[in-house]
Design a protein around this motif. Sequence first.
Motif, PDB file in Angstrom:
ATOM      1  N   THR A 221     127.048 -79.803 -17.180  1.00 29.88           N
ATOM      2  CA  THR A 221     127.107 -79.517 -15.729  1.00 29.88           C
ATOM      3  C   THR A 221     127.941 -78.269 -15.431  1.00 29.88           C
ATOM      4  O   THR A 221     127.770 -77.656 -14.389  1.00 29.88           O
ATOM      5  CB  THR A 221     127.720 -80.695 -14.943  1.00 29.88           C
ATOM      6  OG1 THR A 221     128.984 -81.042 -15.536  1.00 29.88           O
ATOM      7  CG2 THR A 221     126.812 -81.910 -14.989  1.00 29.88           C
ATOM      8  N   ALA A 224     125.505 -75.730 -14.899  1.00 26.41           N
ATOM      9  CA  ALA A 224     124.380 -76.082 -14.015  1.00 26.41           C
ATOM     10  C   ALA A 224     123.874 -74.878 -13.224  1.00 26.41           C
ATOM     11  O   ALA A 224     122.666 -74.610 -13.191  1.00 26.41           O
ATOM     12  CB  ALA A 224     124.792 -77.204 -13.070  1.00 26.41           C
ATOM     13  N   TYR A 444     124.544 -82.001  -7.804  1.00 26.75           N
ATOM     14  CA  TYR A 444     123.472 -81.793  -8.785  1.00 26.75           C
ATOM     15  C   TYR A 444     122.939 -83.127  -9.229  1.00 26.75           C
ATOM     16  O   TYR A 444     123.660 -84.119  -9.309  1.00 26.75           O
ATOM     17  CB  TYR A 444     124.027 -81.048 -10.012  1.00 26.75           C
ATOM     18  CG  TYR A 444     124.616 -79.713  -9.672  1.00 26.75           C
ATOM     19  CD1 TYR A 444     123.833 -78.581  -9.729  1.00 26.75           C
ATOM     20  CD2 TYR A 444     125.937 -79.597  -9.276  1.00 26.75           C
ATOM     21  CE1 TYR A 444     124.361 -77.334  -9.402  1.00 26.75           C
ATOM     22  CE2 TYR A 444     126.478 -78.372  -8.948  1.00 26.75           C
ATOM     23  CZ  TYR A 444     125.686 -77.240  -9.011  1.00 26.75           C
ATOM     24  OH  TYR A 444     126.200 -76.017  -8.681  1.00 26.75           O
TER      25      TYR A 444
END
Length: 871
Positions: A221, A224, A444
């Motif tokens: 992440t 991301a 996300y």
Amino acid sequence: MQEIEKNDAQGLVGQAQEPQRYNPAEIEPRWQAVWDADATLYAAEPVSGPEKSSKPKFYCLEMLPYPSGQLHMGHVRNYAIGDALARFMRMRGFNVLHPMGWDAFGLPAENAALKNATPPRAWTLKNIEQMKVQMRRIGLSYDWAGTEIATCLPEYYRWNQWFFLKMVEAGLAYRRSSKVNWCPKCATVLANEQVVGGCCWRHEDTLVEQRELEQWFLRITKYADELLDGLDTMPGWPEKVRTMQRNWIGRSEGAHVEFRVSGMSNTAAITVFTTRVDTIFGATSIQLAPEHPLVKEWVKSDAGLATAVAEMIAQQKVARETGDIGNIEKHGVATGKTAVNPFNGETLPIWVANYILADYGTGAIMSVPAHDARDFEFAQKYGLPIQRVIGSLTSLTTDLPFEDEESVALVDSGEWTGRTPVEAQEAMARFAEEHGFGKKTTTYRLKDWGVSRQRYWGTPIPMVYCTNGHADLKAGGVVALPESALPVLLPEQIEITQEGGSPLGRVAEFVNTTCPVCGGPARRETDTMDTFVDSSWYFYRYTDARNSGAPFDSEKANYWFPIDQYIGGVEHAILHLIYSRFWTKVMRDLGLIRNGEPAERLFTQGMVIKDGAKMSKSKGNVVSPDLMIEKYGADATRMYALFAAPPDRDLEWQEEGVAGISRFLARVYRLTVKYAPMVRAMESRVRGDETAPEQFAGQTADGAALLRTLHQTIAKITADFDGRWHFNTCIAAIMILVNEISAAEPAMDAGRVSRATVAELLRSLTLMLTPFAPFLAAELWQQMGETSVVFQQAWPVADAELARESEIEVPVQVNGKLVTVLRLAAGVEEAEVRAASLADEKVAARLEGKTVVKHIVIAKPSGTLVNVVVR
RNA sequence: GCGGGAGUGGUGAAAUGGCAGACACGCAGGUCUUAGAAGCCUGUGCCGUAAGGCGUAGGGGUUCAAGUCCCCUCUCCCGCACCA
């Protein structure tokens, strides 16, 4: 100037006996033996030092297979595409890296061990040998000696461990307890990417369970935004794959807003995530996911709520099992609690609703029925108030729910009334932040990559748990091994059983170790790594596969990367292809490589289907490549895989089609063998100089026509390789050429085609067959007297002069309908075309009694056409 | 529901806005053969004896010209799917 030597051809051909029949079963093994004997045959040229290649580089890569022991048609297609390209690029003068290896860790090896008591390592290595035999039979041009890797060998997986340690150090690998996906059949955890429609990606009918476990995660992440934004700069990847990755990453810009819960301590608040903070004056309730922490708290003192929530969770489980999740009816239960809207002080009821996802956003939303379809449906069912706060600029009459953000403005929204939604979103988020009850936020869908697997046949995670309590905080409270302790070897002697828990946990010699910090007793981590770790960086290892001191040499990787063409199935669009992009960025940030993306171009080939369905054991429609090769030869099999459909589309496997290709190759064989003695008898000087135009001065009409087709074919195929990859039409073009040469046999036998022409035709034909049918090409090349290696020859060059037509066909339409086709000399003037078209009888008949309104003559490189518009 | 791809002969398919169906499979007829297989030749979108007409899922539009571009509808495949 070369005079045409009459009767030469006839004389030589006349002596030839009945030509041998095309027999791939004899030709192919013979050539395979020759090629196998030369370990450097397909090796790339050195990338540094005095021997450094002066050629431009081309990295051609196909996805590495799992060594199941059996090659299937999907593989054959994938590799036929890659091999044709690799061979073509070599002939075009590129330094080509064309590697192959084995994705050799994974559960099937353990299942096989259970079933027939073969150790996973032995089973895997045996399968690799078996599949390598199959791949060699197909004639794939891999640099086995220089590149082959098997991810299950310590030479490879020690670098997985090395990367893991680097990531621990960089804070990119960490350990935490969390809810994870558990496949009961695999008896292990799965990453989010490995859950397909609520089921295991390996067991499509097995529902994934949720378990709370301590796991190692990789912080994907962190990348991301870069993973998402990079997609916009990757025109060489299919839009479909980029879209899938965009959706998977699921970036969503919005705001967090805190709603204080009434009647509880001042600190108790519910944080909601919303992309439409501008509609907050229209919020009429707060909705929590059934798994929300506050709900868990409240059910303790509210039996009624507890029952309702438990039922909700149970119902969701059932829906997931029956595949109805998604269109399950919305329902909820009021908690009796209330919360305060910080923007207007209104008191809102708090509900628990089954349509709120626990693992997205904060697991809590503000419900705005007037401007969200889902909230609207829910509010109507339970009679919750619906408060409109967005209006069109002219009226309020639009139906609810009203979700537009364009050409509208806020109403009844305090000081923000009259602002546009977009303005208000910005201003209200800032207001919330200034007053300490919210802020602008991006969420996300992508979650960190859970890489722990409770299995044996994988890379051991190089961490230990010290009983003295030594703890490396960076490593999540456990101790990372030093690099010098690598590789942590998988124990060979192990009993695979179906018992729960990680099999490595039962191997005392493995588990019991010493702490690298204090030397005291310690336990090793017994989980192994997800096999997608192996495939996340394998293509870098190919550039320096025998390096024992590093995963690879940066100079070599920087020479070869990015991959020029990556070819594989679309099923890895959001597994392998997102993980390996992540890994590339990590390696770049570690300073190992320069490139931020692994592959310049990605090609996803279509599936191979049979009787309209994907080949599978359960459907009983599997076609074995071995059987095809046995019956028709490897050349025919791989060529059919390219001929039956363009490579990006699904391909219906029809055995009659393979037979057809085999017949075609037999025709090429017969034709070439027939004239080979003549070609062989020519002086090599003449033979090797066939593209020199003077060879063809004074050419006969028959010869000129053949050369014209030849050079048109070369031009077409060359352009297709560089462009759209329609190998099916390339092969069709070769067939047209062969048909034409066949039809000209009487002319050739009568000496009306020069020997140089015949030689050029057959030599160029053979060269063009090389990427598609390398065995036959090698055989024919030799039959024509060549001692060189056919696929090391230069690709033929199209001569525009020789390809030019002397006569053109001009279709003539009247009012857009075809009436006749004129044959005119090439380069004819437009005025002449005009006159000739009107002079034609059929056209004249159509013009009788009509007025010509327009007389259009189109002259383009692709052709000339006339359209006479009459009234 | 959202996103992507596709829909053309009996089949796989071909066609930078310019002759729809290249190439191949299958099928039919012929040739060779004692016979068969393989090969070779011819034919093969549909209707029609023919002249000719009709045809690219359906409907509309742009254009001298549309399988191709635009709008609407239908069907199939793939991916995502209550993502706030």
